[in-house]
Design an enzyme around this catalytic site. Structure first.
Site, short mmCIF file in Angstrom:
data_model
loop_
_atom_site.label_atom_id
_atom_site.label_comp_id
_atom_site.label_asym_id
_atom_site.label_seq_id
_atom_site.Cartn_x
_atom_site.Cartn_y
_atom_site.Cartn_z
N THR A 59 0.55 -1.43 -0.21
CA THR A 59 0.16 0.04 -0.02
C THR A 59 1.02 0.73 -0.01
O THR A 59 0.53 2.60 -0.53
CB THR A 59 -0.98 0.23 0.98
OG1 THR A 59 -1.42 -1.51 0.83
CG2 THR A 59 -2.47 1.09 1.26
N CYS A 60 2.40 0.94 0.94
CA CYS A 60 2.71 2.14 1.15
C CYS A 60 3.27 2.67 -1.01
O CYS A 60 3.67 3.73 -0.93
CB CYS A 60 4.23 2.17 1.91
SG CYS A 60 3.82 1.71 3.01
#
Length: 165
Positions: A59-60
């Protein structure tokens, strides 16, 4: 203290994000070349602060890629991707991905940025890292938008952040 979740399990941050309308506090964060950047480094620019636990998570990494794609079309705006990752890891990731429209900044030394802005996760398996959040600042350093992402595994609301510019 904000209450967020990681995989549905509650975790907490060290405080609350800066209030909309407030001035963003000055900071000292490490750039990829190990020099130090502060708020004055970006004086006169609008800023999107994309804050996250680690660029080495899916996600990052997606948030960095997404903001990189948007950043080239933003006038007088710099996207800062901030984590506690080492500057070497940030540089490696962006180099491997060919990402050139964002600025990586690391809070690895003391975590002072995270503590000052209520971002430090204080319990759970990611204790000591930053929560996933967005802070948008106008060209005068005034906070115009914030988002504390409620579930760490979720992406931020990119459209809302960019609309605040």
């Amino acid at each position: 203290m904000a209450s967020i979740t990681l995989g549905g399990n509650p975790v907490h941050t060290s405080g609350e994000l800066p209030a909309v309308g407030s001035q963003l506090a000055d900071f000292k964060l490490v750039q990829n070349d190990l020099s130090v950047a502060s708020l004055s480094t970006f004086a006169g620019k609008k800023l999107v602060l994309n804050i996250f636990p680690s660029v080495d998570t899916g996600t990052c990494a997606t948030s960095v890629r997404t903001f990189n794609a948007s950043a080239s079309g933003l006038e007088n705006t710099v996207v800062l991707c901030i984590s506690r990752d080492l500057p070497f890891a940030q540089k490696r990731f962006c180099g491997a991905e060919g990402l050139e429209n964002v600025v990586n900044l690391s809070d690895f030394q003391e975590g002072a940025f995270g503590k000052a802005n209520g971002l430090e996760i204080v319990d759970g398996p990611l204790k000591g890292l930053h929560s996933r959040a967005i802070i948008v600042v106008d060209a005068n350093g005034k906070v115009v938008h914030t988002e504390q992402v409620a579930e760490i595994a979720n992406e931020p609301n990119y459209e809302a952040a960019l609309a605040a510019l």
